[in-house]
Scaffold this motif. Structure first.
Motif, PDB file in Angstrom:
ATOM      1  N   ILE A   1      30.756  34.425  44.904  1.00 45.24           N
ATOM      2  CA  ILE A   1      31.940  35.213  44.529  1.00 45.24           C
ATOM      3  C   ILE A   1      31.657  36.700  44.729  1.00 45.24           C
ATOM      4  N   VAL A   2      30.485  37.153  44.278  1.00 49.67           N
ATOM      5  CA  VAL A   2      30.128  38.568  44.422  1.00 49.67           C
ATOM      6  C   VAL A   2      30.035  38.948  45.904  1.00 49.67           C
ATOM      7  N   GLN A   3      29.420  38.087  46.718  1.00 52.55           N
ATOM      8  CA  GLN A   3      29.321  38.365  48.161  1.00 52.55           C
ATOM      9  C   GLN A   3      30.702  38.404  48.810  1.00 52.55           C
TER      10      GLN A   3
ATOM     11  N   ASP B   1      40.324  29.982  43.355  1.00 51.63           N
ATOM     12  CA  ASP B   1      39.691  28.649  43.389  1.00 51.63           C
ATOM     13  C   ASP B   1      38.242  28.716  42.913  1.00 51.63           C
ATOM     14  N   ASP B   2      37.517  29.740  43.377  1.00 59.00           N
ATOM     15  CA  ASP B   2      36.115  29.895  42.967  1.00 59.00           C
ATOM     16  C   ASP B   2      35.995  30.166  41.465  1.00 59.00           C
ATOM     17  N   LEU B   3      36.889  30.991  40.929  1.00 64.12           N
ATOM     18  CA  LEU B   3      36.858  31.266  39.485  1.00 64.12           C
ATOM     19  C   LEU B   3      37.155  30.003  38.685  1.00 64.12           C
ATOM     20  N   LYS B   4      38.058  29.181  39.190  1.00 65.70           N
ATOM     21  CA  LYS B   4      38.380  27.918  38.505  1.00 65.70           C
ATOM     22  C   LYS B   4      37.180  26.970  38.542  1.00 65.70           C
ATOM     23  N   LYS B   5      36.478  26.936  39.685  1.00 62.85           N
ATOM     24  CA  LYS B   5      35.264  26.106  39.774  1.00 62.85           C
ATOM     25  C   LYS B   5      34.201  26.607  38.797  1.00 62.85           C
ATOM     26  N   LEU B   6      34.029  27.925  38.760  1.00 69.66           N
ATOM     27  CA  LEU B   6      33.041  28.513  37.851  1.00 69.66           C
ATOM     28  C   LEU B   6      33.413  28.204  36.401  1.00 69.66           C
TER      29      LEU B   6
ATOM     30  N   LEU C   1      35.425  43.449  38.701  1.00 69.47           N
ATOM     31  CA  LEU C   1      35.416  41.986  38.808  1.00 69.47           C
ATOM     32  C   LEU C   1      34.014  41.471  39.145  1.00 69.47           C
ATOM     33  N   LYS C   2      33.303  42.174  40.039  1.00 70.92           N
ATOM     34  CA  LYS C   2      31.927  41.774  40.355  1.00 70.92           C
ATOM     35  C   LYS C   2      31.064  41.839  39.099  1.00 70.92           C
ATOM     36  N   TYR C   3      31.255  42.871  38.305  1.00 65.91           N
ATOM     37  CA  TYR C   3      30.481  43.015  37.068  1.00 65.91           C
ATOM     38  C   TYR C   3      30.799  41.874  36.107  1.00 65.91           C
ATOM     39  N   LEU C   4      32.080  41.595  35.915  1.00 64.78           N
ATOM     40  CA  LEU C   4      32.474  40.513  35.006  1.00 64.78           C
ATOM     41  C   LEU C   4      31.847  39.191  35.431  1.00 64.78           C
ATOM     42  N   VAL C   5      31.963  38.851  36.705  1.00 69.70           N
ATOM     43  CA  VAL C   5      31.426  37.579  37.194  1.00 69.70           C
ATOM     44  C   VAL C   5      29.912  37.537  37.041  1.00 69.70           C
ATOM     45  N   SER C   6      29.238  38.645  37.328  1.00 73.33           N
ATOM     46  CA  SER C   6      27.774  38.656  37.227  1.00 73.33           C
ATOM     47  C   SER C   6      27.300  38.535  35.778  1.00 73.33           C
TER      48      SER C   6
END
Length: 120
Positions: free
Chosen positions: A13-15, A29-34, A91-96
């Motif tokens: 997701i970050v990449q 879709d990726d956020l839902k999978k995560l 968003l990158k920060y949140l996901v990480s």
């Protein structure tokens, strides 16, 4: 999170955010999978934050929540900080943050994101 596939998905997701920005088709879709990994690991804070995040992106076609500040915000600074939101960096920060949930600062920042998304 402990799951190796979840950590790989966070990296993907970050990449993707670095490469293409907020591409809602794959990102949601990726956020839902995560989120499903967080459900399996029974991490309610992450489950909720990820759901709020993809719902926010669906509604706004962007991520309009700023990175939580370390310092308390003065009333005068609020308008300045809101105008300087970098959707991709935030968003990158949140996901990480979801990669290392043993870190108290990460948990605290996830709670701040949750509260900001609920208030938006």
């Amino acid at each position: 999170m402990e799951n190796k596939k979840a950590i790989e998905l966070v990296d993907k997701i970050v990449q993707d955010l670095d490469a293409t920005g907020i591409n809602t088709d794959t990102l949601i879709d990726d956020l839902k999978k995560l989120r499903s990994f967080a459900l399996e690991e029974e991490i309610p804070l992450v489950v909720k934050v990820l759901r709020f995040t993809y719902e926010h992106i669906e509604e706004n076609d962007s991520f309009l929540i700023p990175i939580p500040d370390d310092e308390p915000i003065d009333e005068e600074d609020v308008s300045d900080s809101e105008s300087k939101v970098d959707p991709i960096e935030s968003l990158k920060y949140l996901v990480s943050l979801t990669k290392s949930l043993k870190n108290r600062t990460n948990i605290s920042d996830l709670r701040e994101y949750r509260d900001a998304l609920m208030a938006y």
